[in-house]
Write a protein that holds these residues in place. Structure first.
Motif, short mmCIF file in Angstrom:
data_model
loop_
_atom_site.label_atom_id
_atom_site.label_comp_id
_atom_site.label_asym_id
_atom_site.label_seq_id
_atom_site.Cartn_x
_atom_site.Cartn_y
_atom_site.Cartn_z
N VAL A 264 0.86 -1.19 0.00
CA VAL A 264 0.00 0.00 0.00
C VAL A 264 0.89 1.23 0.00
CG1 VAL A 264 -1.86 1.23 1.18
CG2 VAL A 264 -1.76 -1.27 1.29
N GLY A 265 0.66 2.15 -0.94
CA GLY A 265 1.52 3.31 -1.06
C GLY A 265 0.79 4.64 -0.99
N LYS A 266 1.36 5.57 -0.26
CA LYS A 266 0.81 6.91 -0.16
C LYS A 266 1.14 7.70 -1.42
CE LYS A 266 1.41 11.28 2.39
NZ LYS A 266 2.15 11.96 3.46
N ALA A 293 3.68 5.62 -3.12
CA ALA A 293 2.88 4.99 -4.17
C ALA A 293 3.73 4.69 -5.40
CB ALA A 293 1.70 5.90 -4.54
N ALA A 294 4.65 5.59 -5.73
CA ALA A 294 5.54 5.35 -6.87
C ALA A 294 6.42 4.13 -6.63
CB ALA A 294 6.40 6.58 -7.13
N ALA A 295 6.89 3.97 -5.39
CA ALA A 295 7.72 2.81 -5.05
C ALA A 295 6.91 1.52 -5.13
CB ALA A 295 8.31 2.97 -3.65
N VAL A 296 5.68 1.54 -4.64
CA VAL A 296 4.82 0.36 -4.71
C VAL A 296 4.53 0.00 -6.16
CG1 VAL A 296 2.46 -0.46 -4.28
CG2 VAL A 296 3.79 0.60 -2.44
N LEU A 297 4.17 0.99 -6.96
CA LEU A 297 3.89 0.76 -8.38
C LEU A 297 5.05 0.05 -9.06
CD1 LEU A 297 2.89 1.35 -11.32
CD2 LEU A 297 3.66 3.70 -11.00
N ASN A 298 6.25 0.58 -8.90
CA ASN A 298 7.39 0.02 -9.63
C ASN A 298 7.92 -1.26 -9.00
OD1 ASN A 298 8.00 1.85 -11.96
ND2 ASN A 298 7.83 3.35 -10.32
N ASP A 368 -1.22 -12.62 2.90
CA ASP A 368 -0.38 -13.18 3.96
C ASP A 368 0.33 -12.08 4.74
OD1 ASP A 368 -0.95 -15.85 3.17
OD2 ASP A 368 0.52 -15.67 1.55
N VAL A 369 0.66 -10.99 4.06
CA VAL A 369 1.38 -9.87 4.67
C VAL A 369 0.92 -8.58 4.00
CG1 VAL A 369 3.65 -8.78 4.98
CG2 VAL A 369 3.44 -11.25 5.22
N ILE A 370 0.85 -7.51 4.78
CA ILE A 370 0.63 -6.17 4.25
C ILE A 370 1.83 -5.30 4.61
CG2 ILE A 370 -0.80 -4.08 4.30
CD1 ILE A 370 -3.18 -5.81 5.11
N ILE A 371 2.38 -4.61 3.61
CA ILE A 371 3.45 -3.65 3.85
C ILE A 371 3.01 -2.33 3.25
CG2 ILE A 371 5.85 -3.02 3.36
CD1 ILE A 371 6.40 -6.06 3.07
N ASP A 372 3.08 -1.26 4.04
CA ASP A 372 2.75 0.04 3.49
C ASP A 372 3.99 0.93 3.46
OD1 ASP A 372 2.67 2.34 5.59
OD2 ASP A 372 1.64 0.70 6.63
N VAL A 373 4.02 1.82 2.48
CA VAL A 373 5.17 2.69 2.25
C VAL A 373 4.66 4.11 2.10
CG1 VAL A 373 7.27 3.04 0.92
CG2 VAL A 373 6.17 0.79 0.93
N ALA A 374 5.22 5.03 2.89
CA ALA A 374 4.70 6.40 2.86
C ALA A 374 5.73 7.40 3.31
CB ALA A 374 3.46 6.50 3.75
N THR A 375 5.71 8.57 2.68
CA THR A 375 6.42 9.74 3.20
C THR A 375 5.48 10.34 4.23
OG1 THR A 375 5.49 10.99 1.35
CG2 THR A 375 7.76 10.23 1.12
N LEU A 376 5.39 9.71 5.40
CA LEU A 376 4.26 9.97 6.28
C LEU A 376 4.46 11.13 7.24
CD1 LEU A 376 1.46 8.70 6.40
CD2 LEU A 376 2.17 7.49 8.44
N THR A 377 5.64 11.26 7.84
CA THR A 377 5.78 12.25 8.92
C THR A 377 7.10 13.01 8.87
OG1 THR A 377 6.81 10.70 10.49
CG2 THR A 377 4.40 10.80 10.47
N GLY A 378 7.04 14.29 9.18
CA GLY A 378 8.26 15.05 9.39
C GLY A 378 9.02 14.54 10.60
N ALA A 379 8.30 13.91 11.54
CA ALA A 379 8.94 13.36 12.73
C ALA A 379 9.93 12.26 12.38
CB ALA A 379 7.88 12.83 13.70
N GLN A 380 9.71 11.58 11.25
CA GLN A 380 10.65 10.54 10.82
C GLN A 380 12.01 11.15 10.53
OE1 GLN A 380 12.01 9.93 7.38
NE2 GLN A 380 13.28 8.42 8.44
N VAL A 381 12.02 12.32 9.89
CA VAL A 381 13.27 12.99 9.56
C VAL A 381 13.96 13.46 10.83
CG1 VAL A 381 14.35 14.71 8.09
CG2 VAL A 381 12.14 13.75 7.43
N VAL A 382 13.18 13.97 11.78
CA VAL A 382 13.75 14.41 13.05
C VAL A 382 14.41 13.24 13.77
CG1 VAL A 382 13.21 15.36 15.33
CG2 VAL A 382 12.10 16.30 13.29
#
Length: 509
Positions: A264-266, A293-298, A368-382
């Motif tokens: 699942v991609g944002k 979403a681009a990463a999931v697509l490719n 069997d498994v769900i993996i999501d990928v997202a540029t989700l939070t500025g807190a990740q960079v912090v």
């Protein structure tokens, strides 16, 4: 969407002169006592002379250092290039060091047509790493400058010098390298496209175009379908834009599938923050908010092209987050697919709203498994900086993704999902709010997503992991290694490696 021109490869083990290349690249490492010239096809007398000259030439062996010298008659190349591979740990050079050195050299040698890479290789995987790095380093975005007269063309041909040239496993390894690099580069291009050209409808069209010729079924759900089926998160986020949202479902099925995986991609094609509008400086890079979403697509396309024996379904949750008279407001309540309600306290926490719909939709098919990928939070960079992504979720899936990332050469670090964060998402008017505890906001966002992971056919929660790639998906600094400025293609290599590892574990049973 502009396409990146592919690079061609061949591998030789002799007749260096016949290669007639523009440049011959050999490696230099950074040892404890200074620069160390790595094994190469150069003659013993040439190697001796070079070793004696390294210090005078200012050669350190640092990663990304590139020193050009006049070509030597016995090499057939016009230029001899000393490429740094970084610090040496023992006698063995890691695949990632080779990948980065090859990518750095090819990137910096733009303007030359044909380059020979003569870095030391003792395994097919190392040759493959050189090829992958070179293909990644050759990437160029076809920019919209009106005058391109001064642009240097990317290296078009790479010859790898290796004693393994006739190894029977090499052809498959090179095919994998070029396939994965193509997927990464296509992701980069999608991220680099301006939001005036890449918006929900054109992103969906790009998905269909990229899938042509591959055994991948692409289903595009427009705003009418999304409204009818109850995708309240993605419809809510997209309702402030004149460009309505899309959900794109991409299905690859194998007759020999050993697992069913959902990705699942944002796909926020531009994030203004909505009514909770971002400061001007905070919007400048927000065309990259669709990198997941681009990463999931490719990744789906790469898995299909490699013919891996798995079923993989990608869900691209695509919307544009804009402020307008029709935009959602703080205090609005949205009903996510499946019925859960969310009070919107901050419209700039929109990624988790579109992802909630995608996670529920993926759960309905009992993978069997769900993996999501997202540029989700500025807190990740912090928390982890600009080059390291975070993985959170079930321990088993998170550990497997970390192992895959290590093998692929991407930086991912596991983070916890503290139980005490969930109460901060409580709402007096809905099932939960879209923001909670500010400190540890990266983890709070993942706790929110966890609420939308469904049950499998046995009533057990589906194994899941969340990749927050907010920092490493977009490089605002100078290029380095095989990584260009702007879109990086983060997570594609990790996801492909993860799928390969799933197949390998199945074969061991």
């Amino acid at each position: 969407m502009s396409a990146n021109h592919p690079i061609s490869f061949n591998v030789i083990s002799s007749d260096l002169k016949k290669a007639s290349a523009d440049a011959l690249v050999i490696g230099v490492g950074k040892g404890a006592d200074g620069a160390v010239l790595l094994d190469s096809p150069l003659t013993a007398s040439t190697v001796k002379s070079l070793k004696e000259s390294l210090a005078a030439l200012g050669v350190t062996g640092d990663a990304d250092q590139l020193v050009r010298l006049p070509g030597l008659p016995d090499t057939g190349a016009k230029v001899l290039v000393l490429a740094g591979v970084g610090k040496l740990a023992g006698t063995e050079i890691t695949e990632e060091s080779l990948r980065r050195a090859a990518g750095s050299a090819v990137r910096q040698l733009a303007g030359l047509a044909h380059v020979v890479l003569a870095l030391p290789t003792t395994a097919v995987e190392q040759v493959s790493a050189l090829a992958e790095g070179a293909a990644l380093g050759a990437y160029q975005y076809d920019s919209l400058h009106s005058n391109k007269a001064g642009n240097k063309a990317a290296v078009a041909k790479v010859t790898i010098y290796s004693a393994l040239a006739k190894d029977p496993k090499l052809a498959a390894a090179l095919l994998r390298a070029s396939t994965v690099a193509k997927a990464v580069n296509a992701t980069r291009t999608l991220v680099n496209e301006p939001p005036s050209r890449l918006y929900p409808a054109t992103f969906a069209e790009a998905a269909k175009d990229l899938a042509k010729g591959l055994p991948v079924k692409v289903t595009v759900m427009d705003e009418k379908r999304l409204l009818k089926d109850g995708f309240g998160g993605i419809m809510g986020v997209g309702q402030g834009s004149s460009r309505p949202p899309r959900m794109v479902k991409m299905e690859y099925k194998s007759d020999k599938a050993v697992a069913d995986l959902a990705l699942v991609g944002k796909g926020i094609t531009f994030d203004s923050g909505g009514i909770s509008i971002k400061p001007g400086a905070g919007m400048i890079t927000m065309k990259c908010d669709m990198a997941g979403a681009a990463a999931v697509l490719n990744t789906v396309l790469a898995v299909a092209e490699l013919g891996l024996p798995v079923n993989v379904t990608g869900w691209l949750c695509i919307a544009e987050n804009m402020p307008s008279g029709t935009a959602i407001r703080p205090s609005d309540v949205l009903t996510i697919l499946g019925g859960k309600t969310v009070e919107v306290l901050n419209t700039d926490a929109e990624g988790r709203l579109v992802m909630a719909d995608g996670l529920v939709a993926a759960s309905h098919e009992f993978p069997d498994v769900i993996i999501d990928v997202a540029t989700l939070t500025g807190a990740q960079v912090v928390a982890l900086g600009h080059r390291t992504a975070a993985v959170m979720g079930d321990d088993g899936v998170s550990a497997a993704l970390k192992a895959a990332a290590d093998r692929a050469g991407e930086l991912i670090w596991p983070m916890p999902l503290p139980e005490e964060l969930r109460p901060s998402l409580d709402s007096p008017v809905a099932d939960l709010a879209n923001i909670g505890e500010r400190m540890g906001g990266m983890m709070t966002a993942a706790v929110f997503l966890q609420e939308f992971i469904g049950k499998d056919k046995n009533g057990e929660t589906i194994p899941w992991a969340h990749l927050d790639i907010a920092g490493p998906a977009f490089n605002e600094g100078a290029p380095y290694g095989y990584t260009p400025k702007q879109g990086t293609g983060m997570a594609v290599r990790t996801l492909v490696a993860y799928v390969e590892d799933v197949v390998a574990r199945s074969n061991q049973r």
